[in-house]
Design a protein around this motif. Structure first.
Motif, PDB file in Angstrom:
ATOM      1  N   GLU A   1      -5.665   7.585 -11.630  1.00  0.00           N
ATOM      2  CA  GLU A   1      -4.630   8.589 -11.873  1.00  0.00           C
ATOM      3  C   GLU A   1      -3.477   8.486 -10.881  1.00  0.00           C
ATOM      4  O   GLU A   1      -2.325   8.752 -11.235  1.00  0.00           O
ATOM      5  CB  GLU A   1      -5.249   9.986 -11.807  1.00  0.00           C
ATOM      6  N   VAL A   2      -3.765   8.114  -9.651  1.00  0.00           N
ATOM      7  CA  VAL A   2      -2.702   7.980  -8.653  1.00  0.00           C
ATOM      8  C   VAL A   2      -1.724   6.887  -9.080  1.00  0.00           C
ATOM      9  O   VAL A   2      -0.504   7.074  -9.060  1.00  0.00           O
ATOM     10  CB  VAL A   2      -3.297   7.655  -7.269  1.00  0.00           C
TER      11      VAL A   2
ATOM     12  N   ILE B   1       0.845  -1.190   0.000  1.00  0.00           N
ATOM     13  CA  ILE B   1       0.000   0.000   0.000  1.00  0.00           C
ATOM     14  C   ILE B   1       0.882   1.241   0.000  1.00  0.00           C
ATOM     15  O   ILE B   1       1.832   1.348   0.788  1.00  0.00           O
ATOM     16  CB  ILE B   1      -0.941  -0.018   1.217  1.00  0.00           C
ATOM     17  N   LEU B   2       0.561   2.183  -0.889  1.00  0.00           N
ATOM     18  CA  LEU B   2       1.399   3.366  -1.068  1.00  0.00           C
ATOM     19  C   LEU B   2       1.582   4.144   0.229  1.00  0.00           C
ATOM     20  O   LEU B   2       0.624   4.407   0.961  1.00  0.00           O
ATOM     21  CB  LEU B   2       0.796   4.288  -2.124  1.00  0.00           C
ATOM     22  N   ASP B   3       2.816   4.540   0.466  1.00  0.00           N
ATOM     23  CA  ASP B   3       3.161   5.318   1.649  1.00  0.00           C
ATOM     24  C   ASP B   3       2.672   6.758   1.498  1.00  0.00           C
ATOM     25  O   ASP B   3       2.436   7.252   0.386  1.00  0.00           O
ATOM     26  CB  ASP B   3       4.680   5.295   1.832  1.00  0.00           C
ATOM     27  N   SER B   4       2.547   7.441   2.622  1.00  0.00           N
ATOM     28  CA  SER B   4       2.034   8.815   2.631  1.00  0.00           C
ATOM     29  C   SER B   4       2.889   9.765   1.808  1.00  0.00           C
ATOM     30  O   SER B   4       2.368  10.730   1.230  1.00  0.00           O
ATOM     31  CB  SER B   4       1.946   9.330   4.071  1.00  0.00           C
ATOM     32  N   CYS B   5       4.188   9.524   1.735  1.00  0.00           N
ATOM     33  CA  CYS B   5       5.061  10.435   0.994  1.00  0.00           C
ATOM     34  C   CYS B   5       4.694  10.479  -0.486  1.00  0.00           C
ATOM     35  O   CYS B   5       4.838  11.521  -1.136  1.00  0.00           O
ATOM     36  CB  CYS B   5       6.524  10.034   1.175  1.00  0.00           C
ATOM     37  N   TYR B   6       4.198   9.374  -1.031  1.00  0.00           N
ATOM     38  CA  TYR B   6       3.777   9.355  -2.434  1.00  0.00           C
ATOM     39  C   TYR B   6       2.374   9.936  -2.596  1.00  0.00           C
ATOM     40  O   TYR B   6       2.075  10.586  -3.597  1.00  0.00           O
ATOM     41  CB  TYR B   6       3.816   7.922  -2.970  1.00  0.00           C
ATOM     42  N   ILE B   7       1.542   9.709  -1.606  1.00  0.00           N
ATOM     43  CA  ILE B   7       0.175  10.229  -1.670  1.00  0.00           C
ATOM     44  C   ILE B   7       0.182  11.755  -1.642  1.00  0.00           C
ATOM     45  O   ILE B   7      -0.592  12.412  -2.347  1.00  0.00           O
ATOM     46  CB  ILE B   7      -0.661   9.669  -0.501  1.00  0.00           C
ATOM     47  N   ARG B   8       1.085  12.332  -0.852  1.00  0.00           N
ATOM     48  CA  ARG B   8       1.145  13.796  -0.740  1.00  0.00           C
ATOM     49  C   ARG B   8       1.562  14.461  -2.042  1.00  0.00           C
ATOM     50  O   ARG B   8       1.356  15.662  -2.225  1.00  0.00           O
ATOM     51  CB  ARG B   8       2.106  14.191   0.384  1.00  0.00           C
TER      52      ARG B   8
END
Length: 262
Positions: free
Chosen positions: A95-96, A34-41
């Motif tokens: 898109e993410v 699951i994608l880490d927050s650093c990539y989500i931001r």
């Protein structure tokens, strides 16, 4: 043969995600990251995503489902490991995922799976899908004449909110016509109140003191001994079976079934 892993942005959990994960597991994928927050931001529009779980919470929840042997965090070390191992990465088609793959997984074989709807993104919102017509709008003058007759009949209904007219037609002639009728008396809702007022439109349609116009006409035909084989009529969900088994062939509606209120 390349090992396949699933990498996904998982803001919330719902039945769609479960089906998606089960599908991926059935295809042989054993690891979900699951994608880490650093990539989500890095995705600006996700700053408004108030539903979003912390990745570690999403990991714990998905792991509890027991679908994958391994559920972990797609942090920087993990992503670098995926790049160096040249694994096959499967991602949801949004898109993410596409932005992440374009920036961080250029050297990997990546496929995007959009077979199960998971969440709205900009591309899905702006997509223009072809409309598949499943209704026929009649321009026949006779049909319009019959609908006008039904509207006239509807004026006689005494229900507080629903005025529905109906007609049974055979060989171009109106056999019976009428409207929805309150039981046991036409003025029941004015004396005792409207039993339907406690429910939203479309809910518990069977709970009413109002006899549907269609049911009334079918009953009237039975009382008079009028056969309905080969006639034409308009059905509502609670009486459509009776309309079909009575021999009525064609159902003509002025508006959708949920638009009976005038």
């Amino acid at each position: 043969m390349l090992t396949s892993v699933l990498v996904a942005y998982v803001p919330v959990l719902h039945a769609g995600y479960r089906r998606f994960f089960e599908k991926c597991s059935a295809s042989g994928i054993q690891s979900l990251y699951i994608l880490d927050s650093c990539y989500i931001r890095e995705v600006e529009q996700l700053r408004k995503e108030v539903r979003q779980l912390e990745p570690v919470d999403a990991i714990s929840a998905v792991d509890a489902w027991g679908i994958f042997p391994e559920v972990g965090l797609a942090d920087a070390p993990r992503v670098e490991s995926l790049r160096s191992l040249q694994v096959h990465v499967v991602m949801p088609d949004d898109e993410v995922s596409r932005a992440f793959a374009k920036k961080y997984l250029l050297g990997n074989y990546v496929t995007f799976d959009g077979s199960i709807f998971l969440r709205w993104d900009r591309a899905k919102v702006l997509a223009e899908n072809p409309v598949t017509p499943d209704r026929v709008v009649s321009r026949d003058e006779f049909d319009r004449h019959i609908i006008a007759r039904c509207l006239q009949e509807a004026e006689h209904a005494t229900d507080l909110g629903r005025h529905v007219g109906a007609a049974i037609v055979r060989d171009g002639e109106v056999v019976l016509a009428g409207c929805n009728t309150q039981m046991p008396h036409a003025w029941t809702p004015y004396m005792e109140g409207d039993a339907r007022s406690f429910f939203k439109q479309g809910l518990h349609v069977e709970l009413t003191t109002d006899e549907h116009a269609e049911a009334r006409l079918i009953g009237e035909a039975a009382r008079r001994g009028i056969p309905l084989e080969g006639t034409h009529h308009l059905p509502l969900p609670t009486v459509r079976e009776a309309c079909s088994t009575s021999g009525i062939l064609t159902h003509l509606l002025r508006r959708g079934l949920c638009s009976a209120r005038r």
